[in-house]
Design a protein around this motif. Structure first.
Motif, PDB file in Angstrom:
ATOM      1  N   ALA A 425       0.454   2.309  12.444  1.00 16.76           N
ATOM      2  CA  ALA A 425       1.425   3.269  12.295  1.00 16.76           C
ATOM      3  C   ALA A 425       2.552   2.834  11.260  1.00 16.76           C
ATOM      4  O   ALA A 425       3.016   3.775  10.498  1.00 16.76           O
ATOM      5  CB  ALA A 425       2.119   4.228  13.493  1.00 16.76           C
ATOM      6  N   GLY A 426       3.173   1.914  11.478  1.00 14.36           N
ATOM      7  CA  GLY A 426       4.097   1.357  10.569  1.00 14.36           C
ATOM      8  C   GLY A 426       3.596   1.449   9.193  1.00 14.36           C
ATOM      9  O   GLY A 426       4.301   1.674   8.053  1.00 14.36           O
ATOM     10  N   ASP A 427       2.502   1.161   8.727  1.00 13.89           N
ATOM     11  CA  ASP A 427       1.948   1.214   7.719  1.00 13.89           C
ATOM     12  C   ASP A 427       1.818   2.518   6.855  1.00 13.89           C
ATOM     13  O   ASP A 427       2.264   2.847   5.806  1.00 13.89           O
ATOM     14  CB  ASP A 427       0.392   0.560   7.356  1.00 13.89           C
ATOM     15  N   LEU A 428       1.662   3.541   7.938  1.00 10.91           N
ATOM     16  CA  LEU A 428       1.530   4.960   7.544  1.00 10.91           C
ATOM     17  C   LEU A 428       2.886   5.557   7.099  1.00 10.91           C
ATOM     18  O   LEU A 428       3.110   6.321   6.502  1.00 10.91           O
ATOM     19  CB  LEU A 428       0.970   5.615   8.531  1.00 10.91           C
ATOM     20  N   ARG A 429       3.805   4.937   7.770  1.00 13.30           N
ATOM     21  CA  ARG A 429       5.350   5.315   7.684  1.00 13.30           C
ATOM     22  C   ARG A 429       5.817   4.855   6.554  1.00 13.30           C
ATOM     23  O   ARG A 429       6.841   5.358   6.081  1.00 13.30           O
ATOM     24  CB  ARG A 429       6.351   4.695   8.910  1.00 13.30           C
ATOM     25  N   GLU A 430       5.401   3.931   5.880  1.00 11.97           N
ATOM     26  CA  GLU A 430       6.097   3.278   4.504  1.00 11.97           C
ATOM     27  C   GLU A 430       5.725   4.109   3.380  1.00 11.97           C
ATOM     28  O   GLU A 430       4.413   3.953   2.726  1.00 11.97           O
ATOM     29  CB  GLU A 430       5.253   1.884   4.385  1.00 11.97           C
ATOM     30  N   LYS A 431       6.431   4.968   2.948  1.00 15.23           N
ATOM     31  CA  LYS A 431       6.312   5.969   1.764  1.00 15.23           C
ATOM     32  C   LYS A 431       6.941   5.699   0.558  1.00 15.23           C
ATOM     33  O   LYS A 431       6.942   6.332  -0.509  1.00 15.23           O
ATOM     34  CB  LYS A 431       6.252   7.347   2.458  1.00 15.23           C
ATOM     35  N   ARG A 432       7.974   4.690   0.595  1.00 17.94           N
ATOM     36  CA  ARG A 432       8.868   4.163  -0.300  1.00 17.94           C
ATOM     37  C   ARG A 432       8.396   2.720  -0.811  1.00 17.94           C
ATOM     38  O   ARG A 432       8.347   2.290   0.125  1.00 17.94           O
ATOM     39  CB  ARG A 432      10.230   4.523  -0.077  1.00 17.94           C
ATOM     40  N   GLY A 433       8.930   2.507  -1.786  1.00 17.98           N
ATOM     41  CA  GLY A 433       8.987   1.172  -2.454  1.00 17.98           C
ATOM     42  C   GLY A 433       7.432   0.718  -2.899  1.00 17.98           C
ATOM     43  O   GLY A 433       6.382   1.692  -3.106  1.00 17.98           O
ATOM     44  N   VAL A 434       7.107  -0.428  -3.582  1.00 19.15           N
ATOM     45  CA  VAL A 434       6.113  -0.875  -4.473  1.00 19.15           C
ATOM     46  C   VAL A 434       5.252  -1.648  -3.536  1.00 19.15           C
ATOM     47  O   VAL A 434       3.987  -1.487  -3.036  1.00 19.15           O
ATOM     48  CB  VAL A 434       6.527  -1.294  -5.524  1.00 19.15           C
ATOM     49  N   CYS A 435       5.851  -2.939  -3.139  1.00 23.16           N
ATOM     50  CA  CYS A 435       5.027  -3.926  -2.321  1.00 23.16           C
ATOM     51  C   CYS A 435       5.197  -3.526  -0.803  1.00 23.16           C
ATOM     52  O   CYS A 435       5.480  -4.284  -0.054  1.00 23.16           O
ATOM     53  CB  CYS A 435       5.819  -5.275  -2.621  1.00 23.16           C
ATOM     54  N   THR A 436       4.620  -2.373  -0.408  1.00 27.99           N
ATOM     55  CA  THR A 436       4.439  -2.187   0.696  1.00 27.99           C
ATOM     56  C   THR A 436       3.312  -2.755   1.548  1.00 27.99           C
ATOM     57  O   THR A 436       2.504  -3.520   0.912  1.00 27.99           O
ATOM     58  CB  THR A 436       4.281  -0.878   1.137  1.00 27.99           C
ATOM     59  N   THR A 437       2.961  -2.568   2.865  1.00 24.04           N
ATOM     60  CA  THR A 437       2.012  -3.176   3.538  1.00 24.04           C
ATOM     61  C   THR A 437       0.756  -2.543   3.067  1.00 24.04           C
ATOM     62  O   THR A 437      -0.172  -3.449   2.752  1.00 24.04           O
ATOM     63  CB  THR A 437       2.056  -2.502   4.939  1.00 24.04           C
ATOM     64  N   ALA A 438       0.652  -1.282   2.509  1.00 22.21           N
ATOM     65  CA  ALA A 438      -0.674  -0.739   1.881  1.00 22.21           C
ATOM     66  C   ALA A 438      -1.066  -1.910   0.428  1.00 22.21           C
ATOM     67  O   ALA A 438      -2.144  -2.130   0.131  1.00 22.21           O
ATOM     68  CB  ALA A 438      -0.483   0.547   1.278  1.00 22.21           C
ATOM     69  N   VAL A 439       0.063  -2.235  -0.194  1.00 21.20           N
ATOM     70  CA  VAL A 439      -0.276  -3.363  -1.523  1.00 21.20           C
ATOM     71  C   VAL A 439      -0.534  -4.763  -0.830  1.00 21.20           C
ATOM     72  O   VAL A 439      -1.646  -5.214  -1.675  1.00 21.20           O
ATOM     73  CB  VAL A 439       0.741  -3.227  -2.167  1.00 21.20           C
ATOM     74  N   ARG A 440       0.247  -5.214   0.037  1.00 21.53           N
ATOM     75  CA  ARG A 440       0.202  -6.437   0.426  1.00 21.53           C
ATOM     76  C   ARG A 440      -1.032  -6.813   1.450  1.00 21.53           C
ATOM     77  O   ARG A 440      -1.746  -7.678   1.027  1.00 21.53           O
ATOM     78  CB  ARG A 440       1.181  -6.979   1.308  1.00 21.53           C
ATOM     79  N   ARG A 441      -1.506  -5.898   2.095  1.00 22.04           N
ATOM     80  CA  ARG A 441      -2.924  -6.157   2.983  1.00 22.04           C
ATOM     81  C   ARG A 441      -3.917  -5.926   1.914  1.00 22.04           C
ATOM     82  O   ARG A 441      -5.030  -6.820   2.314  1.00 22.04           O
ATOM     83  CB  ARG A 441      -2.749  -4.897   3.692  1.00 22.04           C
ATOM     84  N   VAL A 442      -4.041  -5.309   0.936  1.00 24.59           N
ATOM     85  CA  VAL A 442      -5.321  -5.246   0.000  1.00 24.59           C
ATOM     86  C   VAL A 442      -5.336  -6.732  -0.933  1.00 24.59           C
ATOM     87  O   VAL A 442      -6.229  -7.153  -0.953  1.00 24.59           O
ATOM     88  CB  VAL A 442      -5.205  -4.276  -1.106  1.00 24.59           C
ATOM     89  N   LEU A 443      -4.148  -7.077  -1.273  1.00 19.39           N
ATOM     90  CA  LEU A 443      -3.964  -8.364  -1.970  1.00 19.39           C
ATOM     91  C   LEU A 443      -4.442  -9.607  -0.956  1.00 19.39           C
ATOM     92  O   LEU A 443      -5.211 -10.657  -1.420  1.00 19.39           O
ATOM     93  CB  LEU A 443      -2.591  -8.635  -2.164  1.00 19.39           C
ATOM     94  N   ALA A 444      -4.084  -9.421   0.356  1.00 20.63           N
ATOM     95  CA  ALA A 444      -4.413 -10.576   1.196  1.00 20.63           C
ATOM     96  C   ALA A 444      -5.924 -10.472   1.383  1.00 20.63           C
ATOM     97  O   ALA A 444      -6.725 -11.595   1.687  1.00 20.63           O
ATOM     98  CB  ALA A 444      -3.810 -10.373   2.513  1.00 20.63           C
ATOM     99  N   THR A 445      -6.368  -9.260   1.502  1.00 18.45           N
ATOM    100  CA  THR A 445      -7.895  -9.168   1.624  1.00 18.45           C
ATOM    101  C   THR A 445      -8.706  -9.693   0.440  1.00 18.45           C
ATOM    102  O   THR A 445      -9.692 -10.463   0.586  1.00 18.45           O
ATOM    103  CB  THR A 445      -8.308  -7.519   1.851  1.00 18.45           C
ATOM    104  N   MET A 446      -8.372  -9.235  -0.816  1.00 13.68           N
ATOM    105  CA  MET A 446      -9.246  -9.655  -1.998  1.00 13.68           C
ATOM    106  C   MET A 446      -9.114 -11.021  -2.426  1.00 13.68           C
ATOM    107  O   MET A 446      -9.862 -11.568  -3.038  1.00 13.68           O
ATOM    108  CB  MET A 446      -8.779  -8.775  -3.190  1.00 13.68           C
ATOM    109  N   MET A 447      -7.899 -11.569  -1.899  1.00 19.44           N
ATOM    110  CA  MET A 447      -7.650 -13.074  -2.339  1.00 19.44           C
ATOM    111  C   MET A 447      -7.672 -13.828  -1.253  1.00 19.44           C
ATOM    112  O   MET A 447      -7.159 -15.092  -1.469  1.00 19.44           O
ATOM    113  CB  MET A 447      -6.147 -13.092  -3.125  1.00 19.44           C
ATOM    114  N   ASP A 448      -8.268 -13.685  -0.189  1.00 17.53           N
ATOM    115  CA  ASP A 448      -8.248 -14.575   0.945  1.00 17.53           C
ATOM    116  C   ASP A 448      -9.253 -15.607   0.670  1.00 17.53           C
ATOM    117  O   ASP A 448     -10.516 -15.223   0.490  1.00 17.53           O
ATOM    118  CB  ASP A 448      -8.805 -13.713   2.028  1.00 17.53           C
ATOM    119  N   PRO A 449      -9.061 -16.959   0.715  1.00 17.00           N
ATOM    120  CA  PRO A 449      -9.646 -18.230  -0.029  1.00 17.00           C
ATOM    121  C   PRO A 449     -10.671 -18.583   1.173  1.00 17.00           C
ATOM    122  O   PRO A 449     -11.614 -19.273   0.980  1.00 17.00           O
ATOM    123  CB  PRO A 449      -8.845 -19.207  -0.168  1.00 17.00           C
TER     124      PRO A 449
END
Length: 649
Positions: A425-449
């Motif tokens: 729910a915290g992710d869904l509430r983040e509607k402002r900013g650039v480096c929100t959870t929606a951004v950081r979670r995808v980066l963590a997923t795609m660049m997980d070593p």
């Protein structure tokens, strides 16, 4: 006299749901709801408009980025530097085309496909326009190389992924049609560029490319937001909760969600990417289906009506501007009506749907021109199959989702629920900013070593690195090589066109063959034959032989894009596709960075023959490396299974 604006009506129907909470260590330690966020595909209709728009986006993008060889000679003369140095400009752009893939995907997850495609259009147009005025090498490297490469990536990821979200059963066909725009662009743009360069030089040609990238701004407008559904499960029993633990393994998390006791589960420390991006990857979250089904299994197995606590599933439909069109409303009602009333009574579930209807009807022209904003709740890259280009019917996740649901209880969303990861729910509430959870979670997923710890994946990634060292060389140097060998300019202008045509044929045929044959072996054979043909490309400069080489090379390198996702899913499963794709893009990008500058240096010192032989050799070695990957992967699985048995004991 002013009248009050009519407020949108709310339609409330009833679905399954319960609150799933977790102590989120990354969000201040507060308990946070976990909801299921899914996107409903249209399966046609406007989706075909999106396919056409994506086709032209890829046509322009790859028609410019992979035909740099048509500008090379004129740029060398104008800038008065060696061709290997000039080739580095395009190598940097193509490298970022791949390397920036995780960042572009993260922005798509945050801002949507349309905003990213349009932003990429602006960046590319601006960068190439500045390049038109550049009088020396450094500005060209910065704008034509770095900035344009970032724009390339935004367009590529947006146009390449958006089609898959509009279709389910016809997904493979729609993606195949859209991606052939890449081959058509190379086929058309190379001779056109040569003609324009002969008339007005590379600068005027680049100015034309600037305008072409500008049209992508309008093509990207067609990437309309899809209907997004948020599913939250609640229960009358306040003692029943599901706790999400970031330190637990994926298997443990699935056990927790299904209500099974956690015994003998070992803890895993957060990975480096989790610390780096302050987010956890998709693999640490349950699927939407697991969230919805949690707590229902026990009551479902009891005969007759359940006397336990009532479970409620609240499904909220999010349309652009908070309104849902009448067509989408009918679609949601149809989904609900397919759920058996008797089945819901048996499992003691209340089904509730909350929909904000559109305040008024719009005509055809108004609907066509109406601007629909990005749905902030949408999280497309939380889907495990975001990068999958094959038939979904062949996926175990699809087959299981169909088998596990009775015909009376099917809603049409089983597959979407099975491949969509839960969202807080915290992710869904983040509607402002650039480096929100929606951004950081995808980066963590795609660049997980984590996959780099597997020997089999290291071989696969290194193979991609080697293959892409040789991949770009014919695109950039073939025309000049054959011209210097005395072939007519009219033929030299058509060689890359033949590669583009053969590439389109190869994409379609190899993609179809991958359904019946092992995609790993098919991929290895294609890379091997593409490399061997390049090594033997200068046996004779007979014009028909050169046309034959171009067709063979173009046909087999078509596998590099159409088979990548199939190979990854075959080896590591759908749940690792996003992670593996992110790492593969990095290796392929670094290979592209070395490709043409290295070939240019070899050509300057030893001639074209050596540069093409070395390029082909890299591709052959990359193919040979793939041979033991399957066996090594089997050994790794056996070892993991043995360790799992030892832990249970």
């Amino acid at each position: 006299m002013k009248t009050k604006p009519t407020e949108p009506r709310k339609s409330i129907l009833v679905i399954p749901s319960r609150v799933v909470s977790r102590p989120d260590e990354l969000e201040g330690g507060e308990e946070t709801e976990i909801a299921a966020q899914i996107t409903v595909p249209q399966e046609g209709g406007w989706g075909w408009v999106v396919v056409v728009a994506a086709f032209w986006c890829m046509f322009i993008l790859d028609g410019v980025s992979f035909t740099f060889g048509s500008l090379l000679s004129d740029m060398v003369i104008d800038l008065k530097v060696s061709d290997s140095v000039v080739a580095l400009i395009n190598s940097v752009a193509v490298s970022l085309y791949f390397v920036a893939g995780p960042l572009a995907s993260a922005f798509i997850n945050r801002f949507g496909f349309r905003a990213c495609a349009m932003s990429g259009s602006v960046i590319c147009s601006f960068s190439l326009f500045i390049s038109y005025f550049a009088t020396n090498y450094a500005p060209l490297l910065i704008f034509y190389g770095i900035f344009a490469g970032l724009g390339y990536c935004l367009i590529n990821m947006s146009a390449g992924l958006v089609v898959g979200f509009y279709f389910e059963k016809l997904r493979s066909l729609a993606i195949a049609l859209a991606t052939t725009g890449s081959s058509a662009g190379v086929m058309t743009m190379f001779p056109l560029n040569l003609y324009l360069v002969s008339l007005a030089g590379w600068r005027a040609t680049t100015l034309l490319h600037t305008g072409m990238f500008g049209t992508i701004f309008y093509l990207g407008m067609t990437f309309r937001p899809l209907l997004s559904l948020t599913v939250v499960k609640t229960t009358d029993d306040p003692t029943r909760t599901v706790t999400y633990l970031p330190s637990l393994s994926k298997a443990a998390l699935q056990q927790t969600v299904s209500g099974v006791k956690l015994e003998g589960v070992r803890e895993l420390k957060p990975t480096a990417t989790e610390r780096l991006f302050s987010a956890v990857s998709n693999a640490n979250f349950p699927t939407a289906a697991a969230v919805v089904e949690e707590g229902v299994v026990a009551s479902a197995n009891q005969p007759g009506p359940s006397t336990g606590a009532v479970s409620r599933i609240t499904l909220t439909a999010h349309g652009p501007q908070g309104g849902v069109s009448e067509r989408h409303l009918k679609q949601v009602k149809s989904i609900i009506s397919k759920t058996s009333i008797q089945d819901r009574q048996k499992r003691n579930i209340e089904l509730t749907v909350q929909v904000d209807e559109a305040p008024k009807k719009r005509g055809c022209w108004a609907r066509l021109c109406h601007w629909e904003e990005h749905v902030p709740q949408s999280r497309p890259l939380y889907r495990d199959d975001a990068f999958y280009s094959g038939k979904v019917e062949n996926l175990p996740a699809y087959q299981k989702s169909m088998m596990d649901t009775t015909s009376e209880a099917k809603t049409g969303l089983e597959y979407q629920m099975a491949v969509s990861r839960a969202v807080t729910a915290g992710d869904l509430r983040e509607k402002r900013g650039v480096c929100t959870t929606a951004v950081r979670r995808v980066l963590a997923t795609m660049m997980d070593p984590k996959l780099l710890k597997r020997c089999s994946f290291l071989l696969l990634a290194f193979s991609g690195f080697l293959v892409f060292i040789g991949f770009l060389v014919p695109y950039v140097f073939l025309k000049d090589r054959n011209s210097s060998a005395g072939l007519e300019e009219s033929h030299c202008a058509l060689f890359i066109t033949v590669i583009g045509f053969a590439n389109a044929v190869g994409r379609l045929m190899l993609g179809a063959l991958a359904v019946k044959f092992d995609p790993i072996k098919l991929y290895a054979i294609a890379c091997f034959l593409g490399g061997v043909s390049t090594m033997l490309s200068d046996i004779t400069y007979n014009v028909y032989y050169q046309y034959g080489y171009c067709f063979v090379f173009g046909f087999f390198v078509g596998s590099l894009s159409c088979l990548r996702s199939l190979v990854i899913v075959t080896l590591y499963g759908l749940d690792n596709l996003t992670n593996a794709t992110g790492m593969m893009l990095l290796f392929q990008g670094f290979g592209s960075l070395l490709s043409t500058p290295l070939a240019g240096l070899l050509k300057n010192y030893f001639g074209y023959r050596v540069s093409f032989i070395v390029a082909g050799a890299f591709m052959v070695i990359g193919a040979l490396i793939l041979i033991p990957v399957g066996k090594i992967k089997e050994r790794e699985e056996n070892k993991e299974n043995q360790e799992s048995k030892n832990i249970k004991k």
